[in-house]
Design a protein around this motif. Structure first.
Motif, PDB file in Angstrom:
ATOM      1  N   PRO A 163       0.804  -1.234   0.000  1.00  0.00           N
ATOM      2  CA  PRO A 163       0.000   0.000   0.000  1.00  0.00           C
ATOM      3  C   PRO A 163       0.833   1.278   0.000  1.00  0.00           C
ATOM      4  CG  PRO A 163      -0.868  -1.581   1.594  1.00  0.00           C
ATOM      5  CD  PRO A 163       0.480  -2.094   1.167  1.00  0.00           C
ATOM      6  N   ASP A 164       2.116   1.182   0.422  1.00  0.00           N
ATOM      7  CA  ASP A 164       2.967   2.375   0.499  1.00  0.00           C
ATOM      8  C   ASP A 164       3.550   2.783  -0.852  1.00  0.00           C
ATOM      9  OD1 ASP A 164       2.674   2.427   3.336  1.00  0.00           O
ATOM     10  OD2 ASP A 164       4.223   0.856   3.496  1.00  0.00           O
ATOM     11  N   ILE A 165       3.517   1.881  -1.830  1.00  0.00           N
ATOM     12  CA  ILE A 165       4.133   2.157  -3.133  1.00  0.00           C
ATOM     13  C   ILE A 165       3.309   3.188  -3.885  1.00  0.00           C
ATOM     14  CG2 ILE A 165       4.861   1.173  -5.341  1.00  0.00           C
ATOM     15  CD1 ILE A 165       5.138  -1.534  -3.829  1.00  0.00           C
ATOM     16  N   VAL A 166       3.938   4.294  -4.257  1.00  0.00           N
ATOM     17  CA  VAL A 166       3.238   5.419  -4.857  1.00  0.00           C
ATOM     18  C   VAL A 166       3.478   5.519  -6.361  1.00  0.00           C
ATOM     19  CG1 VAL A 166       2.921   7.925  -4.758  1.00  0.00           C
ATOM     20  CG2 VAL A 166       3.393   6.649  -2.671  1.00  0.00           C
ATOM     21  N   PHE A 167       4.655   5.078  -6.826  1.00  0.00           N
ATOM     22  CA  PHE A 167       4.932   5.160  -8.259  1.00  0.00           C
ATOM     23  C   PHE A 167       5.919   4.076  -8.670  1.00  0.00           C
ATOM     24  CE2 PHE A 167       8.256   7.566  -6.270  1.00  0.00           C
ATOM     25  CZ  PHE A 167       9.359   7.546  -7.105  1.00  0.00           C
ATOM     26  N   VAL A 168       6.101   3.942  -9.971  1.00  0.00           N
ATOM     27  CA  VAL A 168       6.925   2.888 -10.549  1.00  0.00           C
ATOM     28  C   VAL A 168       7.931   3.503 -11.506  1.00  0.00           C
ATOM     29  CG1 VAL A 168       6.899   0.891 -12.137  1.00  0.00           C
ATOM     30  CG2 VAL A 168       5.147   1.100 -10.359  1.00  0.00           C
ATOM     31  N   VAL A 169       9.136   2.956 -11.522  1.00  0.00           N
ATOM     32  CA  VAL A 169      10.126   3.276 -12.558  1.00  0.00           C
ATOM     33  C   VAL A 169      10.377   1.996 -13.330  1.00  0.00           C
ATOM     34  CG1 VAL A 169      12.408   4.174 -13.095  1.00  0.00           C
ATOM     35  CG2 VAL A 169      11.187   5.023 -11.078  1.00  0.00           C
ATOM     36  N   SER A 170      10.170   2.035 -14.631  1.00  0.00           N
ATOM     37  CA  SER A 170      10.246   0.834 -15.461  1.00  0.00           C
ATOM     38  C   SER A 170      11.199   1.044 -16.628  1.00  0.00           C
ATOM     39  CB  SER A 170       8.850   0.492 -15.999  1.00  0.00           C
ATOM     40  OG  SER A 170       8.909  -0.497 -17.008  1.00  0.00           O
ATOM     41  N   MET A 221      -4.505   6.435  -9.282  1.00  0.00           N
ATOM     42  CA  MET A 221      -3.589   6.277 -10.417  1.00  0.00           C
ATOM     43  C   MET A 221      -2.251   5.758  -9.903  1.00  0.00           C
ATOM     44  SD  MET A 221      -2.545  10.251 -11.213  1.00  0.00           S
ATOM     45  CE  MET A 221      -1.474   9.768 -12.555  1.00  0.00           C
ATOM     46  N   LEU A 222      -1.485   5.155 -10.792  1.00  0.00           N
ATOM     47  CA  LEU A 222      -0.144   4.674 -10.460  1.00  0.00           C
ATOM     48  C   LEU A 222       0.831   5.273 -11.475  1.00  0.00           C
ATOM     49  CD1 LEU A 222       1.631   2.799  -8.706  1.00  0.00           C
ATOM     50  CD2 LEU A 222       1.226   0.995 -10.402  1.00  0.00           C
ATOM     51  N   PRO A 223       1.453   6.411 -11.140  1.00  0.00           N
ATOM     52  CA  PRO A 223       2.387   7.039 -12.082  1.00  0.00           C
ATOM     53  C   PRO A 223       3.561   6.107 -12.401  1.00  0.00           C
ATOM     54  CG  PRO A 223       1.837   8.525 -10.275  1.00  0.00           C
ATOM     55  CD  PRO A 223       1.323   7.175  -9.895  1.00  0.00           C
ATOM     56  N   ILE A 224       3.973   6.097 -13.664  1.00  0.00           N
ATOM     57  CA  ILE A 224       5.068   5.241 -14.106  1.00  0.00           C
ATOM     58  C   ILE A 224       6.059   6.075 -14.920  1.00  0.00           C
ATOM     59  CG2 ILE A 224       5.726   3.162 -15.383  1.00  0.00           C
ATOM     60  CD1 ILE A 224       2.852   2.164 -15.011  1.00  0.00           C
ATOM     61  N   ALA A 225       7.324   6.024 -14.541  1.00  0.00           N
ATOM     62  CA  ALA A 225       8.383   6.717 -15.277  1.00  0.00           C
ATOM     63  C   ALA A 225       9.067   5.739 -16.212  1.00  0.00           C
ATOM     64  CB  ALA A 225       9.394   7.317 -14.296  1.00  0.00           C
ATOM     65  N   ALA A 238       9.186  13.357  -7.044  1.00  0.00           N
ATOM     66  CA  ALA A 238       8.521  12.076  -6.810  1.00  0.00           C
ATOM     67  C   ALA A 238       7.108  12.318  -6.276  1.00  0.00           C
ATOM     68  CB  ALA A 238       9.315  11.235  -5.813  1.00  0.00           C
ATOM     69  N   PRO A 239       6.115  11.555  -6.750  1.00  0.00           N
ATOM     70  CA  PRO A 239       4.744  11.730  -6.243  1.00  0.00           C
ATOM     71  C   PRO A 239       4.546  11.166  -4.843  1.00  0.00           C
ATOM     72  CG  PRO A 239       4.813   9.963  -7.855  1.00  0.00           C
ATOM     73  CD  PRO A 239       6.171  10.591  -7.862  1.00  0.00           C
TER      74      PRO A 239
END
Length: 349
Positions: free
Chosen positions: A255-262, A288-292, A322-323
């Motif tokens: 639940p703490d994960i706010v965004f992803v780097v892929s 939403m799940l922001p992804i970089a 970072a979001p």
């Protein structure tokens, strides 16, 4: 991982910048380093690539070019922390063996590490070595870095990779498989080239603030890679994500994960795989799940993609864009290795 690792610095050379700061500034700004590249075969044809602008003398051979890229990024990383190479273990990920990279057609890959050490002008710790496995290998070995840093005489680990897909051999291979981005394929990859490294240490340093904390890492092998005739169902990526979350102790949770780097490169295959895996892993409702996607700036950079993802995540915390304080880095290698790392702002960690 038994305890967190800390990213104390890093280095890079990419089509977007000749050092880490320039590269990350270009990624933050959403710039693109794509350009048109004339192919040797068929003569006169062109391909969109992401290529580092440089003097021709640095590209005398493919071997020399990889050495020059790696050495520049390593020196950038060492300067970011004033690390002593003699107490620093260099872990270098090479282009995946199945590709038979053009740099190793006439030179033995076993001598590549020594060539880079010479180019850097000094010896590294004797535990230094090279790895196969592509971009995901830089993430997949993070749990071993904890053990290496516990050895006497080791202060830091320099972990990263170097690669270039901007060569006629790789471009021809990808074109034959219909995987290149072009006018007839909007969901293809853009060949790129880069070297990227992160400097890891076992605890925060009061003299130089750490950029981020790595709480967990997981990896798995995907049987249905892009090289096979079957589409992936995301099983290996899901396993890697779950592995990154397991064993983190009091660290962040899902639940703490706010965004992803892929390191997703725009291919239809990678997009489908990632979406299937994420829908099974992220169970907490999110607006939403922001992804970089660094590849939007530098293209597909192969073995350098894992360390570059960690650098982008770290930069997002320190530069304030970072979001949120916790990110997941998702990295896939062409031959099937999948890896993930749970990363947080040092303050929240």
């Amino acid at each position: 991982m038994k305890r967190p690792l800390y990213i104390a610095g890093g280095g890079a050379v990419t089509p977007a910048g000749l050092n880490r700061r320039q590269t990350l500034a270009a990624v933050r700004a959403g710039l693109s380093a794509y350009e048109e590249y004339l192919l040797a075969e068929p003569m006169g044809a062109s391909q969109i690539v992401s290529r580092i602008p440089t003097h021709w003398s640095l590209r005398t051979t493919d071997w020399d070019w990889l050495v020059n890229m790696a050495a520049r990024a390593i020196m950038d990383a060492l300067a970011s922390t004033s690390a002593d190479p003699r107490t620093t273990v260099l872990i270098l990920v090479l282009p995946e063996q199945f590709r038979n990279h053009a740099a190793f057609e006439e030179e033995d890959p076993s001598g590549f590490l020594n060539a880079i050490v010479r180019a850097c002008g000094g010896p590294f710790h004797e535990a230094s070595r090279t790895l196969d496995g592509g971009a995901a290998a830089s993430i997949g070995v993070l749990h071993k870095m904890v053990e290496i840093l516990a050895h006497p005489g080791v202060e830091r680990v320099l972990l990263g990779g170097v690669d270039s897909l901007v060569n006629d051999k790789d471009i021809a291979r990808l074109a034959e498989a219909g995987r290149l981005k072009g006018s007839d394929n909007s969901q293809g990859l853009v060949p790129g080239e880069a070297a990227a490294f992160v400097c890891l240490q076992s605890r925060p340093d009061s003299k130089s603030p750490c950029l981020a904390a790595i709480h967990g890492a997981g990896f798995a092998q995907e049987a249905d890679s892009v090289l096979t005739e079957r589409y992936s169902q995301g099983k290996a990526l899901l396993g890697a994500l779950q592995g990154a979350l397991n064993g983190t102790g009091d660290g962040p949770r899902e639940p703490d994960i706010v965004f992803v780097v892929s390191n997703g490169n725009g291919e239809r295959y990678s997009g489908w795989e990632a979406n299937i895996a994420r829908s099974r892993f992220y169970r907490t409702r999110r607006e939403m799940l922001p992804i970089a996607y660094p590849a939007m700036t530098v293209g597909e950079v192969g073995a350098a993609g894992g360390a570059l993802a960690l650098l982008v995540a770290s930069d997002s915390f320190t530069a304030g864009y970072a979001p949120g304080p916790v990110a997941m880095c998702e990295v896939a290698s062409e031959a099937g290795l999948r890896a993930a790392a749970l990363v947080s702002d040092v303050k929240s960690g």
